[in-house]
Design a protein around this motif. Sequence first.
Motif, PDB file in Angstrom:
ATOM      1  N   UNK A  84       0.831  -1.210   0.000  1.00 43.44           N
ATOM      2  CA  UNK A  84       0.000   0.000   0.000  1.00 43.44           C
ATOM      3  C   UNK A  84       0.862   1.256   0.000  1.00 43.44           C
ATOM      4  N   UNK A  85       1.920   1.260   0.808  1.00 39.22           N
ATOM      5  CA  UNK A  85       2.758   2.453   0.860  1.00 39.22           C
ATOM      6  C   UNK A  85       3.614   2.610  -0.386  1.00 39.22           C
ATOM      7  N   UNK A  86       4.004   1.495  -0.989  1.00 42.12           N
ATOM      8  CA  UNK A  86       4.716   1.584  -2.266  1.00 42.12           C
ATOM      9  C   UNK A  86       3.806   2.216  -3.319  1.00 42.12           C
ATOM     10  N   UNK A  87       2.526   1.836  -3.294  1.00 43.31           N
ATOM     11  CA  UNK A  87       1.544   2.423  -4.205  1.00 43.31           C
ATOM     12  C   UNK A  87       1.384   3.920  -3.953  1.00 43.31           C
ATOM     13  N   UNK A  88       1.321   4.297  -2.666  1.00 41.92           N
ATOM     14  CA  UNK A  88       1.162   5.709  -2.323  1.00 41.92           C
ATOM     15  C   UNK A  88       2.383   6.521  -2.752  1.00 41.92           C
ATOM     16  N   UNK A  89       3.574   5.961  -2.531  1.00 47.75           N
ATOM     17  CA  UNK A  89       4.803   6.654  -2.942  1.00 47.75           C
ATOM     18  C   UNK A  89       4.822   6.865  -4.456  1.00 47.75           C
ATOM     19  N   UNK A  90       4.378   5.855  -5.193  1.00 48.94           N
ATOM     20  CA  UNK A  90       4.327   5.978  -6.651  1.00 48.94           C
ATOM     21  C   UNK A  90       3.327   7.048  -7.069  1.00 48.94           C
ATOM     22  N   UNK A  91       2.192   7.118  -6.364  1.00 50.92           N
ATOM     23  CA  UNK A  91       1.180   8.132  -6.687  1.00 50.92           C
ATOM     24  C   UNK A  91       1.710   9.535  -6.408  1.00 50.92           C
ATOM     25  N   UNK A  93       4.887  10.451  -6.428  1.00 49.34           N
ATOM     26  CA  UNK A  93       5.929  10.737  -7.420  1.00 49.34           C
ATOM     27  C   UNK A  93       5.341  11.137  -8.770  1.00 49.34           C
ATOM     28  N   UNK A  94       4.181  10.570  -9.106  1.00 51.69           N
ATOM     29  CA  UNK A  94       3.563  10.854 -10.403  1.00 51.69           C
ATOM     30  C   UNK A  94       2.582  12.025 -10.357  1.00 51.69           C
ATOM     31  N   UNK A  95       2.387  12.591  -9.150  1.00 54.79           N
ATOM     32  CA  UNK A  95       1.492  13.733  -9.016  1.00 54.79           C
ATOM     33  C   UNK A  95       0.028  13.383  -8.882  1.00 54.79           C
ATOM     34  N   UNK A  96      -0.275  12.129  -8.607  1.00 53.08           N
ATOM     35  CA  UNK A  96      -1.668  11.681  -8.508  1.00 53.08           C
ATOM     36  C   UNK A  96      -2.212  11.715  -7.071  1.00 53.08           C
ATOM     37  N   UNK A  97      -1.347  11.964  -6.121  1.00 56.69           N
ATOM     38  CA  UNK A  97      -1.779  11.890  -4.718  1.00 56.69           C
ATOM     39  C   UNK A  97      -2.646  13.096  -4.340  1.00 56.69           C
ATOM     40  N   UNK A  98      -3.673  12.848  -3.528  1.00 59.04           N
ATOM     41  CA  UNK A  98      -4.500  13.912  -2.967  1.00 59.04           C
ATOM     42  C   UNK A  98      -5.026  13.453  -1.612  1.00 59.04           C
ATOM     43  N   UNK A  99      -5.768  14.295  -0.930  1.00 62.70           N
ATOM     44  CA  UNK A  99      -6.234  13.977   0.426  1.00 62.70           C
ATOM     45  C   UNK A  99      -7.115  12.737   0.447  1.00 62.70           C
ATOM     46  N   UNK A 100      -7.868  12.502  -0.639  1.00 57.97           N
ATOM     47  CA  UNK A 100      -8.782  11.352  -0.671  1.00 57.97           C
ATOM     48  C   UNK A 100      -8.009  10.042  -0.851  1.00 57.97           C
ATOM     49  N   UNK A 101      -6.927  10.078  -1.605  1.00 58.69           N
ATOM     50  CA  UNK A 101      -6.079   8.897  -1.710  1.00 58.69           C
ATOM     51  C   UNK A 101      -5.420   8.604  -0.362  1.00 58.69           C
ATOM     52  N   UNK A 102      -5.001   9.653   0.360  1.00 53.68           N
ATOM     53  CA  UNK A 102      -4.426   9.459   1.688  1.00 53.68           C
ATOM     54  C   UNK A 102      -5.440   8.784   2.610  1.00 53.68           C
TER      55      UNK A 102
END
Length: 403
Positions: A84-91, A93-102
Amino acid sequence: MASMGTGFWRLWTSSGLSNLADGTFKVALPLVAIQTTREPTLIAGLVFALTLPWLVFALPAGALTDRLDRRRTMLRANAARAALLALLAAAVASGWANIWLLYAIAFAAGIAETLYDTSAQSLVPQLVDRDRLPRANARLFAVELTANEFAGPPVAGLLVAAGAVAAFTAPAALWLVALVALWSVRGAFKIHREHRTTLRADIAEGLRFLLRHRLLRSLAVVVGLFNTANTASGAVLVLHAVGPASAMGLSAQLFGLLLTTPAVGSLVGSLAAERVIAKLGRSRSLVVGFVAGTLLVAAPAVTTDPYVVAAAFAVAGGGIAVLNVVAVTLRQRVTPDRLLGRVNSAYRLVAWGTMPLGAALGGVLAQAFGLRAVFVIMTAVALVALLGLTAATERKIEQAMAG
């Protein structure tokens, strides 16, 4: 070390690594989030998402713990958290992360935590003789709290300063190393079952045991109220403490150091727990531990001096460590092995299932009345919770452990 067996010390090593990952992740999460929003309800929502699984998944987790090999369940949980955290780190890095993904990652990691923690507490009596349980629990709490609360927060602060990708990659790697250490524990840890039953029947049996055991039931309620107060205040503490406009004016790095002070007390409390319990008795140790633990909520209500708050947090950590050793050992001693996973999870449903409610309450109260009001109100709640300890007399505790 050898007195408790190689298997226990391998579990101890794995637990330390796993808790270092957990502590780093849980502190990094809001520190990354406040870079995008400082809305109290949204920040408190992260704690809600992390702790909600203890409310909605604790009972199935306990039933699965008593059905499956406990070591293998822990291995799978750590593998899931690392992924899960590897997925989050990738998100990130690619600029896809936001509060809802967190939120989504926090909730999924919380589900894995319910399986890991329930299995870990249920595994200890299979590795250690029951007369050594207080010592084993004290040693486990020492390494868990030191890693989770002492090392984790400053590491998180440094990693967040280096970048969000590093903040999430590091705990993923730690969970993988912990997985390797746990893999080396030898033996089968699946409880023999004489009859086939449904998951629902298993859950009901664990709940009945807890509800009929007045002492365990009372402790669960007291801890539940205390955790409501603690989580409500903890959910908004980052807003109270971090940033030039905050009451305490700390940087992210200093905030991480502040959060290590309960762990300093916890380490001392865990190592001294046997002596404290021998001197005060189990009942008084519970009362002293809870009173000291209340400082974790009360200190920010009365002062913004970081040194005073840090000292109070250290005392609180020591008290919480002592009461945890008493409560967990009692639960392990009075519960049959075949029910331990379910009773642990039923207990934590009451004791820890209140945490997401506390997190949500903290955000709502802060939005309506301000941050300081959260600490004042929750101090009152924590003090009221102490009334429930009237059921935990020394005589009742001795009777429960003997019977």
